[in-house]
Design a protein around this motif. Sequence first.
Motif, PDB file in Angstrom:
ATOM      1  N   TYR A   1       0.834  -1.208   0.000  1.00  0.00           N
ATOM      2  CA  TYR A   1       0.000   0.000   0.000  1.00  0.00           C
ATOM      3  C   TYR A   1       0.869   1.258   0.000  1.00  0.00           C
ATOM      4  O   TYR A   1       0.532   2.256  -0.648  1.00  0.00           O
ATOM      5  CB  TYR A   1      -0.953  -0.016   1.195  1.00  0.00           C
ATOM      6  N   LEU A   2       1.971   1.227   0.713  1.00  0.00           N
ATOM      7  CA  LEU A   2       2.881   2.379   0.708  1.00  0.00           C
ATOM      8  C   LEU A   2       3.408   2.646  -0.697  1.00  0.00           C
ATOM      9  O   LEU A   2       3.493   3.799  -1.137  1.00  0.00           O
ATOM     10  CB  LEU A   2       4.051   2.126   1.666  1.00  0.00           C
ATOM     11  N   PHE A   3       3.770   1.584  -1.422  1.00  0.00           N
ATOM     12  CA  PHE A   3       4.334   1.751  -2.760  1.00  0.00           C
ATOM     13  C   PHE A   3       3.309   2.332  -3.738  1.00  0.00           C
ATOM     14  O   PHE A   3       3.640   3.174  -4.561  1.00  0.00           O
ATOM     15  CB  PHE A   3       4.858   0.413  -3.285  1.00  0.00           C
ATOM     16  N   GLN A   4       2.063   1.880  -3.663  1.00  0.00           N
ATOM     17  CA  GLN A   4       1.068   2.385  -4.611  1.00  0.00           C
ATOM     18  C   GLN A   4       0.705   3.845  -4.332  1.00  0.00           C
ATOM     19  O   GLN A   4       0.188   4.528  -5.204  1.00  0.00           O
ATOM     20  CB  GLN A   4      -0.193   1.518  -4.584  1.00  0.00           C
ATOM     21  N   HIS A   5       0.990   4.314  -3.121  1.00  0.00           N
ATOM     22  CA  HIS A   5       0.615   5.691  -2.767  1.00  0.00           C
ATOM     23  C   HIS A   5       1.832   6.569  -2.458  1.00  0.00           C
ATOM     24  O   HIS A   5       1.669   7.687  -1.971  1.00  0.00           O
ATOM     25  CB  HIS A   5      -0.336   5.675  -1.576  1.00  0.00           C
TER      26      HIS A   5
END
Length: 628
Positions: free
Chosen positions: A346-350
């Motif tokens: 989730y951190l990578f996509q945002h």
Amino acid sequence: MEPSPLTQDSRPEIFQPKIIRLYEALFKEEEEDTELSDGFWQEFFLHRPDVGGLKRILDSIPPDEMLHLQSHSQQLVRRAISGVKQAKPPADEIALETLTVFLDAALTKKYTNPSSDVISVLAGLHDADAVMTDFVAVLDAVIRNGRSIPLRLKAVRATLSITAAGFHTALPSYFTHRDLFPSLMKYIQDCENSTQVAPAFYLLGLLTNYNKFEFQNPYRLRLDDFVNDAIIQKMIRGFGENCLKLRDAYVAVQEDLPEGWTLGSTLSYIGLGVLAPGSRPLTPTPAAEETKSLFGALPGPEAGTLLTTYDFANANKVFCFHLVSLQAEKKPDASPLSAFLSLTSYLFQHAHRSARAASYAYLSLFILQVLVEDQMLVKKMCSDESKLSVRLCRQRQPYLPLVRSERVPAAVILDLMVDAINHNLRRRLDYDFYILCLAILLRTISYLSRTKTRLSYHWSELWRTLLSFVRFLTTYESDIRSNYKSSEMVDTLVGLLAFTLSAGENFLPDPASYDDLFYKLTESGDVLVKFRDAYRLSSQTGSIQSLINVSSHYHSLLEGNEGGKARSKNLSPREVSTVIKQGYETLSIETSEGLDRWDKFREADYKPVLKRIARTVVDDAKSLAEFL
């Protein structure tokens, strides 16, 4: 009848708590030099603190005025320290909580001369060492051997608050002169749940990062040789639970897990969802602008524990082993590693949403690189015994194939890198971010090749992603090549592609995965030539030329003659596969030595990034301390 001489006073509209009146008396400017009586302080520490009221009063005092009131603020600090030291309930808890609120408010003011002004407000320049040393000693004693976990937790929170609020002053140096590490470990050992562990774990990260590039930080040295398995496991379990909470905050904004084909989903599909068993109203989906705003505020400030986890992982092999190995306490709960990988997705996509979000994505990258560089750990992460289920983010396209079954962690890490590359493309590229992603891919695949570990994975997604990245870099060459870091990024990308091409038979699970790589290279032939020319990669450079030669070889075969007849331009997938296989017989791949070599992660190489991350975590710690 004559009126009664007795009259009734009218009731005040608002009753003001006595402690608020005492706060106001303490911070009256006209009495700035008055030494308040023992009776005043006895009464002061008898009343439960009104946190909100004290904070409002302190926030209303400008920095210059706070300096004028230093006589009273110094008295408050000395009296509170004395109250905590006497260890008499409830006065010690009241003193500690009052002092925590005061320090947080006083230290966050924007003074003209931050370090000297803060010292003046708290203790005075002449008494600073004595007062602050006494204060740290008192906190140390309470954290280690306080009469109760709640009181010890208050002491940890007070230390977290003062460290965060004064991080860019000289105050945290008092916590490095006196080593709190043994007390923090004793406290964590005695904790009953992860909620109690979290502030101490967070604090450890702040203390470890205080001026760590300027001098030999004692906490960093402590991390190196800490081998208490029980305490390490307790910290990692707390970290895992924290990761799940942070991940669930993203899911609360946008549910992204595709629903299975059930009776309920079928009825919903035809507009009869209300008839589904156990049906309930759907949570309204926020509007686009609101969603953007909600995502922009994530992750929550608790993400600062990623900094502590990174520092521990970078310093301590035992910590890394438990992070990779520790299983969930009960099924079907997620293991700490599964929780961390899920949050990372989730951190990578945002990560593109803010510098703050990118900072936490970096910490995940650092942790992953440390893990995949350790041959014993990556071996474990490729083992079937380590299989786990990880919920990966599907909140932005392109989506990776949905995998519901358990997989080895190494396959999940490959997915994370694919998502990271796909979802952070922009003209002002974050070069360090992409260099790290490519480096993690290279380290993982080079291990697979050396050990001939054939990993079951949707390899076509990786080939598509890497070649799409080549296409992106070619399209926006004028924006990207001007940065000096672009050459390292491009060299790593080309080397990675060339390595997969030359060593694929060592780690790909089936011929189809290898054939697909050759086919995608053939499709990208023109782009590879443009890429080489745009970034001025010499035609003599083995890696890029090998890729172009393979593409040219198959391109000529696919367009060539077969039995004296020109090939059809519309070949079926089976016909293309046949040509690819036939082409192996006449294909010569130039292997370049050293394509799978890499340098070990060096923290000093990312000094500016880590300093920026530390500032982010400190800011989050300030806001977190208010709610702990």
